[in-house]
Enzyme design. Structure first.
Site, PDB file in Angstrom:
ATOM      1  N   THR A  85       0.854  -1.197   0.000  1.00 44.04           N
ATOM      2  CA  THR A  85       0.000   0.000   0.000  1.00 44.04           C
ATOM      3  C   THR A  85       0.886   1.242   0.000  1.00 44.04           C
ATOM      4  O   THR A  85       0.688   2.176  -0.786  1.00 44.04           O
ATOM      5  CB  THR A  85      -0.901  -0.014   1.261  1.00 44.04           C
ATOM      6  OG1 THR A  85      -1.767  -1.151   1.176  1.00 44.04           O
ATOM      7  CG2 THR A  85      -1.723   1.259   1.384  1.00 44.04           C
ATOM      8  N   ASN A 175      -6.069  -8.747  -8.213  1.00 44.65           N
ATOM      9  CA  ASN A 175      -6.184  -9.538  -6.984  1.00 44.65           C
ATOM     10  C   ASN A 175      -7.554 -10.186  -6.805  1.00 44.65           C
ATOM     11  O   ASN A 175      -7.703 -11.108  -6.020  1.00 44.65           O
ATOM     12  CB  ASN A 175      -5.870  -8.658  -5.766  1.00 44.65           C
ATOM     13  CG  ASN A 175      -6.629  -7.357  -5.790  1.00 44.65           C
ATOM     14  OD1 ASN A 175      -6.471  -6.554  -6.709  1.00 44.65           O
ATOM     15  ND2 ASN A 175      -7.473  -7.138  -4.808  1.00 44.65           N
ATOM     16  N   GLN A 213       0.386  -9.418  -6.735  1.00 47.43           N
ATOM     17  CA  GLN A 213      -0.165 -10.764  -6.935  1.00 47.43           C
ATOM     18  C   GLN A 213       0.609 -11.548  -7.987  1.00 47.43           C
ATOM     19  O   GLN A 213       0.450 -12.763  -8.098  1.00 47.43           O
ATOM     20  CB  GLN A 213      -1.642 -10.688  -7.352  1.00 47.43           C
ATOM     21  CG  GLN A 213      -2.548 -10.051  -6.317  1.00 47.43           C
ATOM     22  CD  GLN A 213      -2.801 -10.957  -5.101  1.00 47.43           C
ATOM     23  OE1 GLN A 213      -2.557 -12.157  -5.125  1.00 47.43           O
ATOM     24  NE2 GLN A 213      -3.293 -10.367  -4.015  1.00 47.43           N
ATOM     25  N   SER A 233       5.047  -7.053  -2.241  1.00 45.45           N
ATOM     26  CA  SER A 233       4.662  -7.135  -0.828  1.00 45.45           C
ATOM     27  C   SER A 233       5.126  -8.463  -0.218  1.00 45.45           C
ATOM     28  O   SER A 233       5.123  -9.488  -0.901  1.00 45.45           O
ATOM     29  CB  SER A 233       3.135  -7.042  -0.747  1.00 45.45           C
ATOM     30  OG  SER A 233       2.696  -7.237   0.580  1.00 45.45           O
ATOM     31  N   HIS A 235       3.735 -10.302   2.423  1.00 46.13           N
ATOM     32  CA  HIS A 235       2.808 -11.321   2.918  1.00 46.13           C
ATOM     33  C   HIS A 235       2.013 -12.037   1.835  1.00 46.13           C
ATOM     34  O   HIS A 235       1.219 -12.930   2.132  1.00 46.13           O
ATOM     35  CB  HIS A 235       1.880 -10.736   3.990  1.00 46.13           C
ATOM     36  CG  HIS A 235       0.826  -9.805   3.492  1.00 46.13           C
ATOM     37  ND1 HIS A 235      -0.501 -10.161   3.457  1.00 46.13           N
ATOM     38  CD2 HIS A 235       0.885  -8.543   3.028  1.00 46.13           C
ATOM     39  CE1 HIS A 235      -1.210  -9.134   3.005  1.00 46.13           C
ATOM     40  NE2 HIS A 235      -0.383  -8.137   2.733  1.00 46.13           N
ATOM     41  N   THR A 271      13.235   3.815  11.078  1.00 49.37           N
ATOM     42  CA  THR A 271      14.210   2.761  11.391  1.00 49.37           C
ATOM     43  C   THR A 271      13.849   1.476  10.651  1.00 49.37           C
ATOM     44  O   THR A 271      12.694   1.054  10.671  1.00 49.37           O
ATOM     45  CB  THR A 271      14.238   2.521  12.917  1.00 49.37           C
ATOM     46  OG1 THR A 271      14.592   3.756  13.543  1.00 49.37           O
ATOM     47  CG2 THR A 271      15.236   1.437  13.303  1.00 49.37           C
ATOM     48  N   CYS A 360     -13.519  -5.214   2.680  1.00 51.77           N
ATOM     49  CA  CYS A 360     -14.461  -5.361   3.782  1.00 51.77           C
ATOM     50  C   CYS A 360     -14.437  -4.064   4.560  1.00 51.77           C
ATOM     51  O   CYS A 360     -13.381  -3.659   5.005  1.00 51.77           O
ATOM     52  CB  CYS A 360     -13.916  -6.461   4.685  1.00 51.77           C
ATOM     53  SG  CYS A 360     -15.083  -7.689   5.155  1.00 51.77           S
TER      54      CYS A 360
END
Ligand code: PLP
Length: 413
Positions: A85, A175, A213, A233, A235, A271, A360
């Site tokens: 993001t 996605n 994706q 990304s 995750h 950091t 959501c």
């Protein structure tokens, strides 16, 4: 309608079938192992001069080098952010901010009029939202339509280019429906157009893609795709949450959107999150090593699932998306006459986790902007679910999920 989950109806994790890998993936064991020392034993701040700091900065440098090797780019062209993001925000806002404030020092809001950005109607919210903001501030934004498969037309893009165009930002693989855009072809077109623009003294059009994706399954080298900026990304690729990256081609000037101590070549202060940076690099490395194997595995499972559901449900299930240019792990299906909220909750209660694909808000599902962009009515969009498969999904899980999904009426009584 709002979801209310009661503990008593939740099944235990062990028997659950997770089919929401496009939302997030579990962290690979080897990724976790690589990260662990950086939480406690090797906890230094990468900005410190002493040996603790040196250990930390060495880990960051090695992670950056590993990712640069994967992208076949220079070490200095990779920066770490807090999420994809943030990377999307930085790519989009950073280009505009730099153009209006060439020193990058006086972001007074500026007058964004007369600058033009091209995107599509099916971007992720993390690209759409900054674009909407820029639109409100006076930038002209063209949202290219897509066809019923979710594909844009390159000729539409070409026609929409103006002298004032500064950026094209297009998602590589969607996605929600998995449709893959012709990024390489667009890159080639922009390269040709930019050559002409240079000759006549017009500024370059930068090209950004959100490859979040795509990274698990598709070729993502920026030189091959001919992109200037590329978002990824942690995750979504079996790495940690809360870490993202941005490839920034040499010579592409951005202004930071997070200022402070000047970390990440002055582009993203804060950091460094060493453990997550190390984890991201390990996840990128592992995705690249096993790309073909994982692609084939999830594609077979996806296709088997699609065939079995369509055959059993006959005319009552339809595929949303493209039958020719799609990610191997995403299936977006419309169950005619059924509410996706009802189906998702019912499936969850018997241990099958799927999603609607759309955002959501307050735990209530909104109508997907992607599904309406491919021509579905809001009602049809709310009949659709996204099933996304992962590299660890088994044939048995797919078989069981298909059995349950095919007989979903039993769950609704
Ligand atoms: N872009 C795409 C295509 C995504 O699927 C996602 C996550 O859902 C994002 C961006 C945002 O990623 P992150 O969760 O790292 O902010």
């Amino acid at each position: 309608m709002r979801f209310i989950y009661e503990k008593s109806i939740m099944t235990e994790n062990n028997n659950k079938i997770y089919l929401d890998y496009a939302a997030t993936t579990p962290v690979d064991r080897e990724v976790m192992k690589a990260m662990l020392p950086y939480f406690s034993d090797k906890f230094g701040n990468a900005s410190s001069i002493h040996s603790f700091g040196q250990e930390a900065i060495t880990a960051v440098d090695q992670a950056r080098e590993k990712i640069a090797r994967y992208f076949d780019c220079d070490f200095t062209e990779i920066i770490f952010t807090g999420s994809a993001t943030e990377s999307n925000n930085l790519a989009i806002m950073g280009i505009v901010k730099k153009i209006f404030h060439p020193t990058g020092d006086h972001p007074k809001g500026g007058n964004f009029q007369k600058k033009h950005i091209i995107t599509t109607a099916i971007e992720h919210e993390s690209a759409l939202e900054p674009l909407r903001e820029l639109g409100k501030a006076g930038c002209e934004i063209t949202y290219l339509p897509v066809d019923k498969e979710g594909l844009l037309k390159i000729s539409d893009l070409e026609k929409s280019i103006k002298d004032t165009t500064i950026l094209v930002s297009i998602i590589y693989a969607n996605n929600e429906i998995g449709t893959i855009q012709p990024i390489k072809e667009i890159g080639k077109l922009l390269e040709k157009i930019n050559k002409k623009r240079k000759e006549i003294g017009l500024s370059k059009i930068y090209f950004h893609t959100d490859a979040v994706q795509a990274l698990n399954y598709l070729e993502c080298r920026p030189d091959w795709l001919k992109v200037d900026l590329l978002t990824f990304s942690g995750h979504k690729i079996y790495g940690p949450k809360g870490i993202g990256g941005l490839y920034i081609r040499k010579g592409t000037s951005l202004s930071p959107i997070v200022s402070g101590g000047g970390q990440e070549f002055g582009l993203r202060s804060g950091t460094e999150n060493i453990a997550s940076i190390v984890g991201l690099a390990k996840a990128v490395e592992s995705a690249s090593t096993n790309k073909e194997k994982n692609y084939k595995k999830v594609l077979d499972l996806r296709n088997q699932m699609l065939t079995d559901i369509i055959k059993y449900r006959k005319g009552t299930v339809k595929l949303n998306g493209s039958p020719k240019s799609y990610l191997p792990n995403i299936l977006n299906l419309r169950f005619l006459g059924l509410s996706n909220e009802t189906l998702i909750v019912a499936l969850d209660q018997v241990g099958v986790a799927v999603s609607a694909g759309s955002a959501c808000s307050g735990r209530a599902l909104s109508v997907s902007h992607v599904l309406t962009a491919i021509g579905l009515t809001p009602k049809q969009a709310k009949e659709s679910i996204r099933i996304s498969i992962g590299k660890n999904t088994t044939k048995q899980e797919i078989k069981k999920a298909v059995r349950i999904i095919n007989k979903y009426e039993k769950l609704l009584v």
